[in-house]
Design a protein around this motif. Structure first.
Motif, PDB file in Angstrom:
ATOM      1  N   GLY A 162       0.863  -1.100   0.039  1.00 10.58           N
ATOM      2  CA  GLY A 162       0.035  -0.121   0.092  1.00 10.58           C
ATOM      3  C   GLY A 162       0.727   1.187   0.029  1.00 10.58           C
ATOM      4  O   GLY A 162       0.333   2.299  -0.743  1.00 10.58           O
ATOM      5  N   ARG A 163       2.064   1.264   0.747  1.00  6.63           N
ATOM      6  CA  ARG A 163       2.945   2.546   0.765  1.00  6.63           C
ATOM      7  C   ARG A 163       3.160   2.721  -0.706  1.00  6.63           C
ATOM      8  O   ARG A 163       3.165   3.963  -1.163  1.00  6.63           O
ATOM      9  CB  ARG A 163       3.967   2.147   1.545  1.00  6.63           C
ATOM     10  N   LEU A 164       3.562   1.908  -1.391  1.00  5.10           N
ATOM     11  CA  LEU A 164       4.140   2.046  -2.893  1.00  5.10           C
ATOM     12  C   LEU A 164       2.959   2.514  -3.931  1.00  5.10           C
ATOM     13  O   LEU A 164       2.958   3.542  -4.706  1.00  5.10           O
ATOM     14  CB  LEU A 164       4.718   0.698  -3.388  1.00  5.10           C
ATOM     15  N   ALA A 165       1.740   1.917  -3.483  1.00  7.41           N
ATOM     16  CA  ALA A 165       0.539   2.288  -4.407  1.00  7.41           C
ATOM     17  C   ALA A 165      -0.080   3.710  -4.232  1.00  7.41           C
ATOM     18  O   ALA A 165      -0.307   4.604  -4.831  1.00  7.41           O
ATOM     19  CB  ALA A 165      -0.653   1.198  -4.178  1.00  7.41           C
ATOM     20  N   ALA A 166       0.155   3.898  -2.687  1.00 10.66           N
ATOM     21  CA  ALA A 166      -0.271   5.392  -2.360  1.00 10.66           C
ATOM     22  C   ALA A 166       0.663   6.532  -2.960  1.00 10.66           C
ATOM     23  O   ALA A 166       0.209   7.479  -3.484  1.00 10.66           O
ATOM     24  CB  ALA A 166      -0.460   5.406  -1.007  1.00 10.66           C
ATOM     25  N   VAL A 167       1.989   6.122  -2.957  1.00 14.47           N
ATOM     26  CA  VAL A 167       3.195   6.972  -3.526  1.00 14.47           C
ATOM     27  C   VAL A 167       2.712   7.333  -4.973  1.00 14.47           C
ATOM     28  O   VAL A 167       2.897   8.414  -5.679  1.00 14.47           O
ATOM     29  CB  VAL A 167       4.255   6.489  -3.187  1.00 14.47           C
ATOM     30  N   ALA A 168       2.274   6.080  -5.652  1.00 14.28           N
ATOM     31  CA  ALA A 168       1.829   6.297  -7.115  1.00 14.28           C
ATOM     32  C   ALA A 168       0.888   7.241  -7.279  1.00 14.28           C
ATOM     33  O   ALA A 168       0.887   8.056  -8.250  1.00 14.28           O
ATOM     34  CB  ALA A 168       1.746   4.956  -7.421  1.00 14.28           C
ATOM     35  N   THR A 181       9.786  10.993  -8.016  1.00 10.12           N
ATOM     36  CA  THR A 181       8.880   9.814  -7.680  1.00 10.12           C
ATOM     37  C   THR A 181       9.835   8.710  -7.227  1.00 10.12           C
ATOM     38  O   THR A 181       9.368   7.761  -6.569  1.00 10.12           O
ATOM     39  CB  THR A 181       8.165   9.616  -8.938  1.00 10.12           C
ATOM     40  N   ARG A 182      10.960   8.400  -7.880  1.00 11.72           N
ATOM     41  CA  ARG A 182      11.944   7.276  -7.850  1.00 11.72           C
ATOM     42  C   ARG A 182      12.310   7.376  -6.338  1.00 11.72           C
ATOM     43  O   ARG A 182      12.199   6.316  -5.446  1.00 11.72           O
ATOM     44  CB  ARG A 182      13.036   7.498  -8.588  1.00 11.72           C
ATOM     45  N   VAL A 183      12.559   8.659  -5.965  1.00 10.83           N
ATOM     46  CA  VAL A 183      12.976   8.610  -4.353  1.00 10.83           C
ATOM     47  C   VAL A 183      11.850   8.618  -3.381  1.00 10.83           C
ATOM     48  O   VAL A 183      12.186   7.768  -2.298  1.00 10.83           O
ATOM     49  CB  VAL A 183      13.507  10.196  -4.075  1.00 10.83           C
ATOM     50  N   ALA A 184      10.871   8.892  -3.717  1.00  6.48           N
ATOM     51  CA  ALA A 184       9.489   8.785  -2.970  1.00  6.48           C
ATOM     52  C   ALA A 184       9.249   7.137  -2.773  1.00  6.48           C
ATOM     53  O   ALA A 184       8.815   6.736  -1.707  1.00  6.48           O
ATOM     54  CB  ALA A 184       8.401   9.488  -3.485  1.00  6.48           C
ATOM     55  N   LEU A 185       9.264   6.532  -3.864  1.00  2.00           N
ATOM     56  CA  LEU A 185       9.052   5.126  -3.951  1.00  2.00           C
ATOM     57  C   LEU A 185      10.157   4.419  -2.917  1.00  2.00           C
ATOM     58  O   LEU A 185       9.686   3.372  -2.295  1.00  2.00           O
ATOM     59  CB  LEU A 185       9.065   4.681  -5.359  1.00  2.00           C
ATOM     60  N   ALA A 218       6.814  10.545   2.383  1.00  2.00           N
ATOM     61  CA  ALA A 218       7.610   9.963   1.264  1.00  2.00           C
ATOM     62  C   ALA A 218       7.570  10.950   0.295  1.00  2.00           C
ATOM     63  O   ALA A 218       8.793  11.558  -0.014  1.00  2.00           O
ATOM     64  CB  ALA A 218       7.315   8.901   0.864  1.00  2.00           C
ATOM     65  N   ILE A 219       6.656  11.542  -0.290  1.00  2.00           N
ATOM     66  CA  ILE A 219       6.376  12.424  -1.193  1.00  2.00           C
ATOM     67  C   ILE A 219       7.141  13.737  -0.677  1.00  2.00           C
ATOM     68  O   ILE A 219       7.925  14.552  -1.360  1.00  2.00           O
ATOM     69  CB  ILE A 219       5.001  12.890  -1.457  1.00  2.00           C
ATOM     70  N   ARG A 220       6.834  14.259   0.661  1.00  2.00           N
ATOM     71  CA  ARG A 220       7.640  15.318   0.926  1.00  2.00           C
ATOM     72  C   ARG A 220       8.919  15.577   1.166  1.00  2.00           C
ATOM     73  O   ARG A 220       9.626  16.377   0.701  1.00  2.00           O
ATOM     74  CB  ARG A 220       6.789  15.741   2.826  1.00  2.00           C
ATOM     75  N   TRP A 221       9.608  14.388   1.786  1.00  2.00           N
ATOM     76  CA  TRP A 221      10.911  14.169   1.818  1.00  2.00           C
ATOM     77  C   TRP A 221      11.581  14.194   0.453  1.00  2.00           C
ATOM     78  O   TRP A 221      12.500  14.866   0.354  1.00  2.00           O
ATOM     79  CB  TRP A 221      11.255  12.792   2.596  1.00  2.00           C
ATOM     80  N   ALA A 222      10.846  13.533  -0.400  1.00  2.00           N
ATOM     81  CA  ALA A 222      11.415  13.555  -1.575  1.00  2.00           C
ATOM     82  C   ALA A 222      11.570  14.639  -2.327  1.00  2.00           C
ATOM     83  O   ALA A 222      12.565  15.344  -2.924  1.00  2.00           O
ATOM     84  CB  ALA A 222      10.980  12.321  -2.878  1.00  2.00           C
ATOM     85  N   THR A 227      17.536  12.174   0.136  1.00  2.00           N
ATOM     86  CA  THR A 227      17.833  10.916  -0.806  1.00  2.00           C
ATOM     87  C   THR A 227      17.602   9.750  -0.298  1.00  2.00           C
ATOM     88  O   THR A 227      17.434   9.427   0.917  1.00  2.00           O
ATOM     89  CB  THR A 227      19.270  11.154  -0.985  1.00  2.00           C
ATOM     90  N   ALA A 228      17.452   8.899  -1.265  1.00  2.00           N
ATOM     91  CA  ALA A 228      17.216   7.406  -0.893  1.00  2.00           C
ATOM     92  C   ALA A 228      17.571   6.579  -2.156  1.00  2.00           C
ATOM     93  O   ALA A 228      17.657   7.213  -3.236  1.00  2.00           O
ATOM     94  CB  ALA A 228      15.595   7.160  -0.560  1.00  2.00           C
ATOM     95  N   SER A 229      18.113   5.607  -2.080  1.00  2.00           N
ATOM     96  CA  SER A 229      18.258   4.637  -3.131  1.00  2.00           C
ATOM     97  C   SER A 229      17.395   4.505  -4.370  1.00  2.00           C
ATOM     98  O   SER A 229      16.133   4.516  -4.167  1.00  2.00           O
ATOM     99  CB  SER A 229      18.740   3.392  -2.842  1.00  2.00           C
ATOM    100  N   VAL A 230      17.985   5.102  -5.378  1.00  2.00           N
ATOM    101  CA  VAL A 230      16.919   4.944  -6.587  1.00  2.00           C
ATOM    102  C   VAL A 230      16.808   3.619  -7.152  1.00  2.00           C
ATOM    103  O   VAL A 230      16.339   3.504  -8.308  1.00  2.00           O
ATOM    104  CB  VAL A 230      17.347   5.940  -7.664  1.00  2.00           C
TER     105      VAL A 230
END
Length: 466
Positions: A162-168, A181-185, A218-222, A227-230
């Motif tokens: 669900g976390r990935l789906a909601a980010v999408a 979006t890559r970073v948020a995912l 996740a969206i806010r941080w990105a 940063t996070a692994s893309v």
């Protein structure tokens, strides 16, 4: 083992699909609308629940109006609103489902999208577009894991997927770029958690709320440049390696045709979706339907061969059909929702299964249900297709049997508009809301204009933010 296709990595390809896939205007419009109405209705039913009150009070201690739960958490901002509303949406286990995958999509997607809109407008056409993308992501990821492996390990897919789906959905709504979006995912992926060991407790609905909250964070941080692994999804120690099956080539194949899979689910998720007719674990619904079918036959029999004369109830379900259930006798009303034996007995005695049946007060008085539930034998019998068969033996009457493949509410056996409107009214009545306050939400079942403000459905019955 790195799971990726030549060229772009899996995380980037998913981000690109989320942002750039063509979503036809008003794709699955009626289903999206019904999912929204249903989610708001079951949230209204939960708004006065003791557990929701407690969670709200310890999360944001200042006084609050329980009827203003939706968007009534301004002190905590949109992420806190998403958390509280997602938890409420899943609290009574009455929210929508994916019949072939163990998912409760709308309890995550609706709170996330509405919290992101906040005090602003959310046109229905924009909402439809983002919601479709989120639903497609839910099933694309769940299928790739694959879901039986992931769920079988004890993960609660509604939370982890669900976390990935909601980010999408949020990325599509907010028109993000691929890099963000890559970073948020990646952020959502590293936060993913939620175990099935908590089914039957208040922690389970919190899984949906936390997934919605984490997607907004996740969206806010990105967007802020954190940063996070893309390559988080495809990395040797990434999401699919942690949560999925990397022993074969399934994920490599998945990476190679990710765009086709995403497009398939974008168009077809509505055929793998359903509204709940009963406020209990979906794993009980086919058996409840079968029991209710048999009750019609039993009602016409004498007392000795009727309900009072039942000697044995046998229930067969498909392979892994008992996975989401609590198999021991329930010790609480919440656990009873996940106990198929109790739900079948309840259906036979009551002729239905309702929200009131799972209040602590009602549960404490139902010794008759517990007694009949002890006559139920439940076992799995392998089948590629999900089903439930209920067989009843009475003292003198013939052995009765009914088999159900698609529960009422499944997209192949749907609730109609009248059914959904009745559910809306029952949810508001259960929470003690005036029936008139449900009228606006119930009317939305008949349609929403493209420029209709989705937030009007929320503020129309909550009274607005506090």
């Amino acid at each position: 083992m790195t799971i990726s296709a030549p060229g772009l990595g899996l995380t980037e390809r998913l981000a690109d699909s989320v942002l750039n896939i063509d979503v036809p205007q008003f794709l699955n419009e009626g289903t999206v609308r019904d999912a929204l109405v249903d989610t708001l209705a079951v949230s209204a039913a939960a708004s006065n629940a003791g557990g929701v009150h407690t969670l709200r009070s310890v999360t944001i201690p200042e006084p609050f109006d329980p009827e203003a739960l939706w968007m009534g958490s301004a002190a905590g901002g949109p992420p806190m609103a998403a958390f509280l509303n997602g938890t409420a949406a899943h609290f009574l286990d009455f929210d929508d489902v994916s019949p072939t995958m163990p998912l409760h999509p709308s309890a995550v997607l609706v709170p996330a999208l509405l919290a992101a809109a906040g005090a602003g407008r959310l046109p229905f056409d924009r909402y439809v577009e983002a919601f479709n993308v989120g639903q497609a992501m839910f099933r694309t990821i769940a299928q790739a894991l694959p879901s039986p492996v992931h769920y079988g390990r004890g993960w609660h897919s509604t939370a982890t997927v669900g976390r990935l789906a909601a980010v999408a959905a949020l990325a599509r709504l907010e028109r993000l770029d691929v890099q963000t979006t890559r970073v948020a995912l990646a952020m959502a992926s590293t936060l993913a958690s939620g175990s099935r060991a908590n089914f039957g407790t208040m922690a389970k609905p919190m899984h949906a709320g936390l997934a919605a909250q984490d997607a907004l964070l996740a969206i806010r941080w990105a967007r802020a440049g954190i940063t996070a692994s893309v390559q988080e999804l495809e990395a040797p120690t990434g999401y699919f390696a942690r949560f999925g099956d990397t022993s074969g080539t399934s994920l490599v194949t998945f990476a190679e045709d990710i765009e086709d899979r995403f497009e398939f689910w974008l168009n077809d998720w509505a055929f793998d979706w359903g509204l709940k007719r009963f406020p209990s674990c979906y794993g009980t619904h086919r058996a409840i339907d079968a029991a209710l079918d048999l009750r019609l036959d039993i009602d016409g029999q004498s007392q000795a061969s009727g309900i009072e004369g039942i000697e044995r109830i046998d229930v067969l379900v498909h392979e892994n059909g008992t996975a989401p259930l609590i198999l021991d006798a329930p010790g609480s009303a919440t656990e009873a929702k996940f106990n198929l034996e109790y739900c079948v007995a309840l259906a036979l005695l009551n002729g239905t299964v309702e929200l009131e049946d799972f209040t602590p007060e009602r549960f404490a008085t139902r010794d008759d249900v517990r007694e009949l539930a002890r006559k139920v034998t439940l076992r799995e019998q392998g089948s590629e297709r999900e089903y439930a068969t209920v067989s009843i033996s009475t003292a003198r009457g013939p052995r009765l049997e009914a088999k159900v493949l698609a529960a009422k509410g499944d997209s192949s056996n749907p609730l109609d508009a009248a059914d959904l409107k009745a559910k809306v009214l029952s949810c508001f009545a259960y929470a003690g809301h005036d029936e008139a306050r449900a009228a606006k939400l119930s009317a939305a079942v008949d349609g929403l204009a493209a420029d209709a403000d989705v937030m009007e459905l929320v503020t129309g019955w909550t009274g607005g933010a506090q």
